[in-house]
Design an enzyme around this catalytic site. Sequence first.
Site, PDB file in Angstrom:
ATOM      1  N   HIS A   1      -2.251  -5.318  -2.932  1.00 19.37           N
ATOM      2  CA  HIS A   1      -2.353  -5.750  -1.865  1.00 19.37           C
ATOM      3  C   HIS A   1      -1.369  -4.723   0.061  1.00 19.37           C
ATOM      4  O   HIS A   1      -0.240  -5.096  -0.090  1.00 19.37           O
ATOM      5  CB  HIS A   1      -2.418  -7.243  -1.450  1.00 19.37           C
ATOM      6  CG  HIS A   1      -3.276  -7.514  -2.618  1.00 19.37           C
ATOM      7  ND1 HIS A   1      -4.188  -8.714  -2.045  1.00 19.37           N
ATOM      8  CD2 HIS A   1      -3.004  -7.321  -3.419  1.00 19.37           C
ATOM      9  CE1 HIS A   1      -4.531  -9.027  -3.290  1.00 19.37           C
ATOM     10  NE2 HIS A   1      -3.875  -8.978  -3.896  1.00 19.37           N
TER      11      HIS A   1
ATOM     12  N   CYS B   1      -1.853  -5.721   2.421  1.00 19.50           N
ATOM     13  CA  CYS B   1      -1.572  -6.378   3.578  1.00 19.50           C
ATOM     14  C   CYS B   1      -0.058  -7.241   3.433  1.00 19.50           C
ATOM     15  O   CYS B   1       0.428  -7.742   4.015  1.00 19.50           O
ATOM     16  CB  CYS B   1      -3.055  -7.517   3.804  1.00 19.50           C
ATOM     17  SG  CYS B   1      -3.251  -8.396   2.294  1.00 19.50           S
TER      18      CYS B   1
ATOM     19  N   CYS C   1      -9.129  -6.502   0.802  1.00 18.33           N
ATOM     20  CA  CYS C   1      -8.841  -7.436   1.631  1.00 18.33           C
ATOM     21  C   CYS C   1      -9.599  -8.604   2.197  1.00 18.33           C
ATOM     22  O   CYS C   1      -9.816  -7.349   3.315  1.00 18.33           O
ATOM     23  CB  CYS C   1      -6.945  -7.942   0.989  1.00 18.33           C
ATOM     24  SG  CYS C   1      -7.041  -9.370   3.013  1.00 18.33           S
ATOM     25  N   GLU C   2     -10.023  -9.588   1.408  1.00 18.71           N
ATOM     26  CA  GLU C   2     -10.994  -9.721   2.928  1.00 18.71           C
ATOM     27  C   GLU C   2     -10.212 -10.232   3.942  1.00 18.71           C
ATOM     28  O   GLU C   2     -11.163 -10.969   4.751  1.00 18.71           O
ATOM     29  CB  GLU C   2     -12.036 -10.836   2.858  1.00 18.71           C
ATOM     30  CG  GLU C   2     -12.210 -12.080   1.394  1.00 18.71           C
ATOM     31  CD  GLU C   2     -13.003 -12.864   1.273  1.00 18.71           C
ATOM     32  OE1 GLU C   2     -13.345 -12.265   0.621  1.00 18.71           O
ATOM     33  OE2 GLU C   2     -12.464 -14.196   0.848  1.00 18.71           O
ATOM     34  N   HIS C   3      -9.063 -11.130   4.115  1.00 18.32           N
ATOM     35  CA  HIS C   3      -8.866 -11.456   5.026  1.00 18.32           C
ATOM     36  C   HIS C   3      -8.024 -10.780   5.855  1.00 18.32           C
ATOM     37  O   HIS C   3      -7.300 -11.158   7.562  1.00 18.32           O
ATOM     38  CB  HIS C   3      -6.873 -12.410   4.830  1.00 18.32           C
ATOM     39  CG  HIS C   3      -8.175 -13.871   3.613  1.00 18.32           C
ATOM     40  ND1 HIS C   3      -7.245 -13.686   2.273  1.00 18.32           N
ATOM     41  CD2 HIS C   3      -8.797 -13.722   3.802  1.00 18.32           C
ATOM     42  CE1 HIS C   3      -7.979 -14.864   1.570  1.00 18.32           C
ATOM     43  NE2 HIS C   3      -8.976 -15.409   2.834  1.00 18.32           N
ATOM     44  N   HIS C   4      -7.891  -9.411   5.845  1.00 15.23           N
ATOM     45  CA  HIS C   4      -6.778  -8.374   6.164  1.00 15.23           C
ATOM     46  C   HIS C   4      -8.081  -7.148   6.698  1.00 15.23           C
ATOM     47  O   HIS C   4      -8.003  -5.791   7.142  1.00 15.23           O
ATOM     48  CB  HIS C   4      -5.426  -8.018   6.115  1.00 15.23           C
ATOM     49  CG  HIS C   4      -5.140  -9.503   6.608  1.00 15.23           C
ATOM     50  ND1 HIS C   4      -4.943 -10.107   5.537  1.00 15.23           N
ATOM     51  CD2 HIS C   4      -4.348  -9.868   6.991  1.00 15.23           C
ATOM     52  CE1 HIS C   4      -3.579 -11.372   5.563  1.00 15.23           C
ATOM     53  NE2 HIS C   4      -3.032 -10.464   6.307  1.00 15.23           N
TER      54      HIS C   4
ATOM     55  N   GLN D   1      -8.277 -11.742  -4.766  1.00 15.33           N
ATOM     56  CA  GLN D   1      -8.010 -11.437  -6.241  1.00 15.33           C
ATOM     57  C   GLN D   1      -8.571 -12.043  -7.060  1.00 15.33           C
ATOM     58  O   GLN D   1      -8.891 -11.651  -8.561  1.00 15.33           O
ATOM     59  CB  GLN D   1      -7.147 -10.521  -6.279  1.00 15.33           C
ATOM     60  CG  GLN D   1      -6.426 -10.264  -7.354  1.00 15.33           C
ATOM     61  CD  GLN D   1      -5.049  -9.249  -8.377  1.00 15.33           C
ATOM     62  OE1 GLN D   1      -4.432  -8.754  -7.222  1.00 15.33           O
ATOM     63  NE2 GLN D   1      -4.366  -9.591  -9.132  1.00 15.33           N
TER      64      GLN D   1
HETATM   65 ZN    ZN Z   1      -4.570  -9.880   3.062  1.00 13.76          ZN
END
Ligand code: ZN
Length: 225
Positions: A182, A184, A113-116, A154
């Site tokens: 995910h 996260c 996941c590119e956010h976390h 995704q």
């Molecule tokens: Zn995430």
Amino acid sequence: MKIDGDFNDIDAIGDDHIGSPSDTPMRSDAFELSNQEKVDIIKDDVKHIMETLGLDLDDDSLKGTPNRVAKMFVNEIFGGLDPDKKPNASTFANKYKYGEMLVEKNITLYSTCEHHLLPIVGKAHVAYISNGTVVGLSKMNRIVDYFAKRPQVQERLTIQIVKELQSVLNTEDVACVIDAKHLCVNSRGIRDIESSTVTSEFGGKFKEKETRREFLDYIQLDTQF
Ligand SMILES: [Zn+2]
């Protein structure tokens, strides 16, 4: 989802995964450094994070971690950022004249996941209808793996897989469904261990109800994680 303001506050995105265009956002100088130069820089960055957290990098168990993580980032879990690693697109003539749908289901998928920067674990199901060209079956797994090995959302991953196969097979008639967990979401934040996320992209004939239904019947989405 609409984000107010001018994105100055990165935290405004919070734990929500906003959509983004289908190309991975890359800097124009992304490939000026060699992979080894990237490993060397990231090694120092990881060391800095660990030291800031108060960890003792002289400890036998920890001292190899910065180098291990840096190599893993560049060569493995983010290796799909490197265009040189893209699976080559060898195709074959469809000499069997097989004109029905071909489905490759339950392709194991590990992404990040590119956010976390936490893992995404799931299954991808890919289908196409040949217009005269076919690919080796393992090529579909390799294409999924290549685009998964990037910081991802995704939705973008699903679209990138379809676009690549459309280009390799020279047809719009490609579809992909991904069902993934995910970490996260599952292991932190809301900690919903049961939930998973389903995304789909249907091109060409797969936009038609019957063709789409046939694909979805074949995969009978009931993912076992
Ligand atoms: Zn995430």
